[in-house]
Design a protein around this motif. Sequence first.
Motif, PDB file in Angstrom:
ATOM      1  N   THR A 112      26.191  -1.213  31.112  1.00 15.98           N
ATOM      2  CA  THR A 112      27.217  -2.255  31.024  1.00 15.98           C
ATOM      3  C   THR A 112      28.364  -1.846  31.936  1.00 15.98           C
ATOM      4  OG1 THR A 112      28.435  -1.189  29.218  1.00 15.98           O
ATOM      5  CG2 THR A 112      26.627  -2.676  28.601  1.00 15.98           C
ATOM      6  N   PRO A 113      29.235  -2.781  32.290  1.00 17.08           N
ATOM      7  CA  PRO A 113      30.411  -2.409  33.096  1.00 17.08           C
ATOM      8  C   PRO A 113      31.264  -1.344  32.411  1.00 17.08           C
ATOM      9  CG  PRO A 113      30.114  -4.782  33.109  1.00 17.08           C
ATOM     10  CD  PRO A 113      29.129  -4.243  32.114  1.00 17.08           C
ATOM     11  N   GLN A 114      31.367  -1.404  31.075  1.00 17.25           N
ATOM     12  CA  GLN A 114      32.163  -0.419  30.352  1.00 17.25           C
ATOM     13  C   GLN A 114      31.526   0.976  30.450  1.00 17.25           C
ATOM     14  OE1 GLN A 114      31.160  -3.393  29.090  1.00 17.25           O
ATOM     15  NE2 GLN A 114      33.166  -4.430  29.193  1.00 17.25           N
ATOM     16  N   LEU A 115      30.200   1.018  30.334  1.00 19.84           N
ATOM     17  CA  LEU A 115      29.504   2.291  30.452  1.00 19.84           C
ATOM     18  C   LEU A 115      29.623   2.852  31.866  1.00 19.84           C
ATOM     19  CD1 LEU A 115      26.165   1.998  28.435  1.00 19.84           C
ATOM     20  CD2 LEU A 115      27.974   3.671  28.123  1.00 19.84           C
ATOM     21  N   ALA A 116      29.527   1.985  32.836  1.00 15.33           N
ATOM     22  CA  ALA A 116      29.653   2.430  34.223  1.00 15.33           C
ATOM     23  C   ALA A 116      31.031   3.034  34.478  1.00 15.33           C
ATOM     24  CB  ALA A 116      29.403   1.253  35.173  1.00 15.33           C
ATOM     25  N   THR A 117      32.050   2.432  33.884  1.00 18.69           N
ATOM     26  CA  THR A 117      33.409   2.970  34.034  1.00 18.69           C
ATOM     27  C   THR A 117      33.523   4.335  33.357  1.00 18.69           C
ATOM     28  OG1 THR A 117      34.354   0.744  34.108  1.00 18.69           O
ATOM     29  CG2 THR A 117      35.839   2.555  33.534  1.00 18.69           C
ATOM     30  N   ALA A 118      32.960   4.456  32.161  1.00 17.25           N
ATOM     31  CA  ALA A 118      32.997   5.740  31.444  1.00 17.25           C
ATOM     32  C   ALA A 118      32.223   6.802  32.202  1.00 17.25           C
ATOM     33  CB  ALA A 118      32.405   5.557  30.043  1.00 17.25           C
ATOM     34  N   ARG A 119      31.108   6.402  32.797  1.00 12.83           N
ATOM     35  CA  ARG A 119      30.277   7.340  33.569  1.00 12.83           C
ATOM     36  C   ARG A 119      31.038   7.835  34.794  1.00 12.83           C
ATOM     37  NH1 ARG A 119      26.470   4.010  34.578  1.00 12.83           N
ATOM     38  NH2 ARG A 119      25.498   4.314  32.533  1.00 12.83           N
ATOM     39  N   ASP A 120      31.691   6.919  35.496  1.00 10.87           N
ATOM     40  CA  ASP A 120      32.494   7.309  36.668  1.00 10.87           C
ATOM     41  C   ASP A 120      33.585   8.298  36.276  1.00 10.87           C
ATOM     42  OD1 ASP A 120      30.967   5.707  38.297  1.00 10.87           O
ATOM     43  OD2 ASP A 120      32.401   4.036  38.324  1.00 10.87           O
ATOM     44  N   LYS A 121      34.187   8.072  35.136  1.00  7.21           N
ATOM     45  CA  LYS A 121      35.236   8.960  34.648  1.00  7.21           C
ATOM     46  C   LYS A 121      34.670  10.340  34.320  1.00  7.21           C
ATOM     47  CE  LYS A 121      38.839   8.928  31.059  1.00  7.21           C
ATOM     48  NZ  LYS A 121      39.391   8.095  29.945  1.00  7.21           N
ATOM     49  N   ALA A 122      33.488  10.358  33.690  1.00  4.61           N
ATOM     50  CA  ALA A 122      32.865  11.626  33.308  1.00  4.61           C
ATOM     51  C   ALA A 122      32.421  12.438  34.511  1.00  4.61           C
ATOM     52  CB  ALA A 122      31.664  11.357  32.401  1.00  4.61           C
ATOM     53  N   LEU A 123      32.151  11.759  35.621  1.00  3.39           N
ATOM     54  CA  LEU A 123      31.664  12.456  36.818  1.00  3.39           C
ATOM     55  C   LEU A 123      32.719  12.526  37.921  1.00  3.39           C
ATOM     56  CD1 LEU A 123      28.069  10.910  36.987  1.00  3.39           C
ATOM     57  CD2 LEU A 123      28.713  13.177  36.171  1.00  3.39           C
ATOM     58  N   SER A 124      33.960  12.253  37.589  1.00  2.99           N
ATOM     59  CA  SER A 124      35.019  12.298  38.587  1.00  2.99           C
ATOM     60  C   SER A 124      35.331  13.746  38.962  1.00  2.99           C
ATOM     61  CB  SER A 124      36.276  11.638  38.042  1.00  2.99           C
ATOM     62  OG  SER A 124      36.865  12.447  37.031  1.00  2.99           O
ATOM     63  N   PRO A 125      35.925  13.974  40.110  1.00  2.00           N
ATOM     64  CA  PRO A 125      36.262  15.350  40.527  1.00  2.00           C
ATOM     65  C   PRO A 125      37.178  16.065  39.542  1.00  2.00           C
ATOM     66  CG  PRO A 125      36.442  13.835  42.380  1.00  2.00           C
ATOM     67  CD  PRO A 125      36.241  12.988  41.160  1.00  2.00           C
ATOM     68  N   ASP A 126      37.938  15.313  38.749  1.00  2.98           N
ATOM     69  CA  ASP A 126      38.862  15.925  37.799  1.00  2.98           C
ATOM     70  C   ASP A 126      38.208  16.257  36.461  1.00  2.98           C
ATOM     71  OD1 ASP A 126      41.050  15.820  39.527  1.00  2.98           O
ATOM     72  OD2 ASP A 126      41.435  13.724  38.995  1.00  2.98           O
ATOM     73  N   ALA A 127      36.951  15.854  36.256  1.00  3.48           N
ATOM     74  CA  ALA A 127      36.273  16.132  34.993  1.00  3.48           C
ATOM     75  C   ALA A 127      35.909  17.608  34.914  1.00  3.48           C
ATOM     76  CB  ALA A 127      35.033  15.261  34.867  1.00  3.48           C
ATOM     77  N   PRO A 128      35.786  18.175  33.719  1.00  2.00           N
ATOM     78  CA  PRO A 128      35.489  19.608  33.580  1.00  2.00           C
ATOM     79  C   PRO A 128      34.117  19.981  34.130  1.00  2.00           C
ATOM     80  CG  PRO A 128      36.275  18.673  31.506  1.00  2.00           C
ATOM     81  CD  PRO A 128      36.010  17.530  32.418  1.00  2.00           C
ATOM     82  N   LEU A 129      34.072  21.010  34.956  1.00  2.00           N
ATOM     83  CA  LEU A 129      32.822  21.624  35.415  1.00  2.00           C
ATOM     84  C   LEU A 129      31.836  20.599  35.987  1.00  2.00           C
ATOM     85  CD1 LEU A 129      32.286  24.086  32.414  1.00  2.00           C
ATOM     86  CD2 LEU A 129      33.371  24.570  34.611  1.00  2.00           C
ATOM     87  N   VAL A 130      32.347  19.668  36.761  1.00  2.00           N
ATOM     88  CA  VAL A 130      31.478  18.597  37.257  1.00  2.00           C
ATOM     89  C   VAL A 130      30.385  19.137  38.177  1.00  2.00           C
ATOM     90  CG1 VAL A 130      32.921  18.030  39.269  1.00  2.00           C
ATOM     91  CG2 VAL A 130      31.504  16.249  38.191  1.00  2.00           C
TER      92      VAL A 130
END
Length: 284
Positions: free
Chosen positions: A45-63
Motif C-alpha cells: 500500500t502507499p502507507q507501507l511503501a512510505t514506512a519501508r522508505d523510512k526504514a531503509l533511509s540513510p538515517d535508519a539504524p544499521l541500514v
Amino acid sequence: MILRFRRIDRLENHPNLRGILAILAQLVHTSDAELNQLASAWRNTPQLATARDKALSPDAPLVIEVLAAFDALSAIYADDLAGIDDYVTVDPNVTATALKAVRDAIAAAYAKPVLTRSEYAALLRPWRTVYPRSRGHEPDLGPFGSEVKRVLAALPALSRRCHDADSLRTYDRLLVAAFTRDESAHQDAMQIAFNSAVRTGRRRVWTLVRRSAAEGFWRLCPSCHTTIDSVDVGTDQRVMELCADLACALLVQDILDPDTVASLTAPLHTLVPLQERYDTNRYR
C-alpha cells in the motif's frame, strides 16, 4: 519525520536486538508451507511503501547491515527463486512475494527505534501472521552444531598465515588434502550429503553454512589488513571449498553413513586444533 534517537553503531547495542536475531535465525528454517502463508499475507500500500522508505533511509539504524541481510536472504533462497531443481516445490513467483514480506520484517526490526508503532506493526504484520512468537536466537545447525561452529570459528585464523607459522602449516596441510583427494569420490559424497540436507529440510541451512565459511575464510589479515597474496587464487578457493564441504558434512553428519562421514570430515583434525591454539594464545 524520523524521530531523534541515540545513534546505533553496532548490532550489539541495538535496543531491538532480540527481535532482530529472532527473525534472522528463522530465515533458513522457513518451510514451503510458511512461504505460501507469507506470500498470501503480504500486501503493498502507499502507507507501507512510505514506512519501508523510512526504514531503509540513510538515517535508519544499521541500514548497511539490513542490506547485507537482504543479500544473504537472496543467496539462501536462490534455488527457490530459480525454480529449476526437482526439490523446489513452491512457485518462484510465490517465493519472491514471500521474500518481500521477510524483507519488510527485517527492515522493521532494525528500524524500530525510528518508526512509529503503526509503521512498525504494518511492516511486521505478514511475518507476525505466520510467526506470532519468536522461535530462538540462532539457526539450528543440527545435532553436531557445536562442531559446525568450531569449523566456522577456525576459518578466520587462516587469514593470519602471512604472519603466523601455525596458521600457515594448517593451510598447507589443507591444501595438500584438497589436491590429493579423489575428486570424483568426494563429489559423489558431497551429493549424498546435500541430498540428505534436502530430505531433512536443511538445504537452506546448508547454504548459510557455506556462505559463513566463505566469509570467514576470506577475512582480511588482522595484522596487515590485506588479503593473502597467493600465487594462484585457485589454490585458496580449493582450500575454502574443502573447509566449506567439511562444515556442511558436519551439518548432516547424523544421517550419513560412517564411510561418507569419514571421507568428508577428514580435514577436521587439521583445522580445529588451529582454533584451539588461537583461543589459548589470545588469553595469555
